[in-house]
Design an enzyme around this catalytic site. Sequence first.
Site, PDB file in Angstrom:
ATOM      1  N   TYR A 297      -0.124  -2.375 -12.031  1.00 47.85           N
ATOM      2  CA  TYR A 297      -1.543  -2.512 -12.350  1.00 47.85           C
ATOM      3  C   TYR A 297      -1.899  -1.973 -13.738  1.00 47.85           C
ATOM      4  CZ  TYR A 297      -1.349  -3.376  -7.381  1.00 47.85           C
ATOM      5  OH  TYR A 297      -0.989  -3.875  -6.150  1.00 47.85           O
TER       6      TYR A 297
ATOM      7  N   GLY B  95       0.772  -1.241   0.000  1.00 47.90           N
ATOM      8  CA  GLY B  95       0.000   0.000   0.000  1.00 47.90           C
ATOM      9  C   GLY B  95       0.800   1.285   0.000  1.00 47.90           C
TER      10      GLY B  95
ATOM     11  N   TYR C 161     -10.868   4.035 -11.821  1.00 44.81           N
ATOM     12  CA  TYR C 161     -11.007   4.900 -10.659  1.00 44.81           C
ATOM     13  C   TYR C 161     -10.351   6.274 -10.810  1.00 44.81           C
ATOM     14  CZ  TYR C 161      -7.319   1.413  -9.486  1.00 44.81           C
ATOM     15  OH  TYR C 161      -6.281   0.509  -9.523  1.00 44.81           O
TER      16      TYR C 161
ATOM     17  N   PRO D  25       4.790  -5.082  -0.587  1.00 49.83           N
ATOM     18  CA  PRO D  25       4.663  -3.948  -1.504  1.00 49.83           C
ATOM     19  C   PRO D  25       4.575  -4.408  -2.963  1.00 49.83           C
ATOM     20  CG  PRO D  25       6.932  -4.195  -0.763  1.00 49.83           C
ATOM     21  CD  PRO D  25       6.148  -5.269  -0.074  1.00 49.83           C
ATOM     22  N   GLY D  26       3.718  -3.757  -3.717  1.00 45.47           N
ATOM     23  CA  GLY D  26       3.620  -4.063  -5.148  1.00 45.47           C
ATOM     24  C   GLY D  26       3.966  -2.822  -5.945  1.00 45.47           C
ATOM     25  N   ARG D  27       3.037  -1.850  -5.885  1.00 44.97           N
ATOM     26  CA  ARG D  27       3.185  -0.590  -6.617  1.00 44.97           C
ATOM     27  C   ARG D  27       4.540   0.080  -6.346  1.00 44.97           C
ATOM     28  NH1 ARG D  27      -1.307   2.202  -7.891  1.00 44.97           N
ATOM     29  NH2 ARG D  27      -2.442   1.086  -6.279  1.00 44.97           N
TER      30      ARG D  27
ATOM     31  N   CYS E 282     -13.687   1.135 -28.594  1.00 41.71           N
ATOM     32  CA  CYS E 282     -15.034   1.552 -28.916  1.00 41.71           C
ATOM     33  C   CYS E 282     -15.813   1.755 -27.619  1.00 41.71           C
ATOM     34  CB  CYS E 282     -15.673   0.473 -29.770  1.00 41.71           C
ATOM     35  SG  CYS E 282     -16.921   1.147 -30.811  1.00 41.71           S
TER      36      CYS E 282
ATOM     37  N   ARG F 193      -6.753   2.062 -15.586  1.00 41.10           N
ATOM     38  CA  ARG F 193      -6.861   2.663 -14.251  1.00 41.10           C
ATOM     39  C   ARG F 193      -7.623   3.993 -14.222  1.00 41.10           C
ATOM     40  NH1 ARG F 193      -2.800   4.148 -11.583  1.00 41.10           N
ATOM     41  NH2 ARG F 193      -3.634   3.737  -9.513  1.00 41.10           N
TER      42      ARG F 193
HETATM   43  C1  LIG Z   1      -3.165  -8.426   0.152  1.00 35.26           C
HETATM   44  C2  LIG Z   1      -2.425  -7.422  -0.627  1.00 35.26           C
HETATM   45  N1  LIG Z   1      -1.100  -7.273  -0.403  1.00 35.26           N
HETATM   46  C3  LIG Z   1      -0.376  -6.380  -1.099  1.00 35.26           C
HETATM   47  C4  LIG Z   1      -0.944  -5.596  -2.082  1.00 35.26           C
HETATM   48  C5  LIG Z   1      -0.074  -4.629  -2.835  1.00 35.26           C
HETATM   49  O1  LIG Z   1      -0.480  -3.332  -2.667  1.00 35.26           O
HETATM   50  P1  LIG Z   1       0.395  -2.134  -3.292  1.00 35.26           P
HETATM   51  O2  LIG Z   1       0.601  -2.455  -4.722  1.00 35.26           O
HETATM   52  O3  LIG Z   1      -0.424  -0.933  -3.084  1.00 35.26           O
HETATM   53  O4  LIG Z   1       1.677  -2.105  -2.536  1.00 35.26           O
HETATM   54  C6  LIG Z   1      -2.317  -5.709  -2.339  1.00 35.26           C
HETATM   55  C7  LIG Z   1      -2.950  -4.872  -3.369  1.00 35.26           C
HETATM   56  O5  LIG Z   1      -4.083  -4.893  -3.654  1.00 35.26           O
HETATM   57  C8  LIG Z   1      -3.067  -6.655  -1.594  1.00 35.26           C
HETATM   58  O6  LIG Z   1      -4.362  -6.815  -1.807  1.00 35.26           O
END
Ligand SMILES: Cc1ncc(COP(=O)(O)O)c(C=O)c1O
Length: 431
Positions: free
Chosen positions: A390, A248, A334, A291-293, A361, A330
């Site tokens: 994403y 997050g 949102y 962390p992902g984003r 379209c 995206r």
């Molecule tokens: C369980 C869980 N962990 C980690 C993440 C990664 O979140 P972010 O990309 O915001 O760091 C998510 C994103 O939806 C998630 O649902």
Amino acid sequence: MLNNRFGVNEKGNLTIGGVDTVELANAYGTPLYVFDENDIRNNCREFKGAFEKHYNSNAQVYYASKAFSCKEMYRLVNSEGLGVDVVSGGELYTALSVGFPADKIGFHGNNKTKDELIFALKSNVGHIIVDNFTELELLNGLAKELSKKPDILLRIKPGIDCHTHEYIKTATIDCKFGFALENGEAEEALKAACQAENLNLVGIHCHIGSQIFEKQPFIDAPEIMVSLAKRVQQKFGKTLTEINFGGGFGIKYTKNDTPVAKDEMIMELCAAVKTACKKYEFPLPKLSIEPGRSIVGDATLTLYTIGNIKTIENVRTYVSVDGGMTDNPRYALYGAEYEAVVANKANKPRDFVATIAGRCCESGDLIQEHTKIQTPKAGDILAVLSTGAYNYSMASNYNRVPRPAAVMVNNGKSREIIKRETYEDIISKDI
Ligand SMILES: Cc1ncc(COP(=O)(O)O)c(C=O)c1O
């Protein structure tokens, strides 16, 4: 520029990781996703280093691979010593296909199928994060059938509200993920998990939301989670050894975004965990995040070729590109904000107000509205910045548009990591 991985060269062209984006567009075609390898590696190292500095060696960073998943990404993350969080059989399959160590994989999902759970059990994934009572029962039964005893964490909704978009808030009671604290569901689930003969409950998990710029949720969550772990110890006689605080951490999409530095965020999280453990006289757990984003989102971009430019007097100017919601849904989903730059005019002022439209379209197929770019003309290359997370992972074949290719740049060189889909690929599953 948004961050120091982007630059402008002597030709006036936008660069990423020292590579000319116009040359990339010429070499690989558009639309094209471009990832800066050094930046991704630095992000991994920053998180790892922060735990070494502010906690102890009993910490694990799991890359949330839903943000961007492909073979090369799993290889890269593995080489940096991170684990991964997967949320589907497809992500698990991709990770395992490149030899990602199964014991460093956490399996998530709010509605995992029976087949996916069997796949996870047979693959001996490190742990499964159980989301609901149905899954708890199903997994316990499957583990018995397969003579396994998997480590599990339970996903808890800690009741924390953060300031982000409704669709990416995940910690309040009105959310499809996990067990709620407020109504006693979480404790009931933890009791059931302690009693489940074929499951080994090791910890609890929460994920507050995504694209968070405040420190406070990560300071509040440890108090809530550690006090819950203490109640589990007191009521059910089980000492949980792992707490996962999810992902997050916000990134910079536009100049107005003010993300907290990774080191600072982790410092606050670790300090709050230590304080809560002291308060509740609870042993310091293994601390993990997902962390992902913030691993893959910034210092990436998507390149498009501008086509039709339609000015509607006193209304707006639509600048259409050869991609759109199929490679970046995206904004349509949102209203996500991005900055865009005409890559071959990057040294010119951004004084033209454009609505960037995709080629699908669908009137809602927009990438950004009323945004400032350099004065465009057909044939120019448009770069939309910070599209690493994403985007590819949410891409679709709507209108039977083939998915773009992706390249990784590193020290002035580029290499393809995902090939562009062909029309043949599009019909390959049709009968
Ligand atoms: C369980 C869980 N962990 C980690 C993440 C990664 O979140 P972010 O990309 O915001 O760091 C998510 C994103 O939806 C998630 O649902």
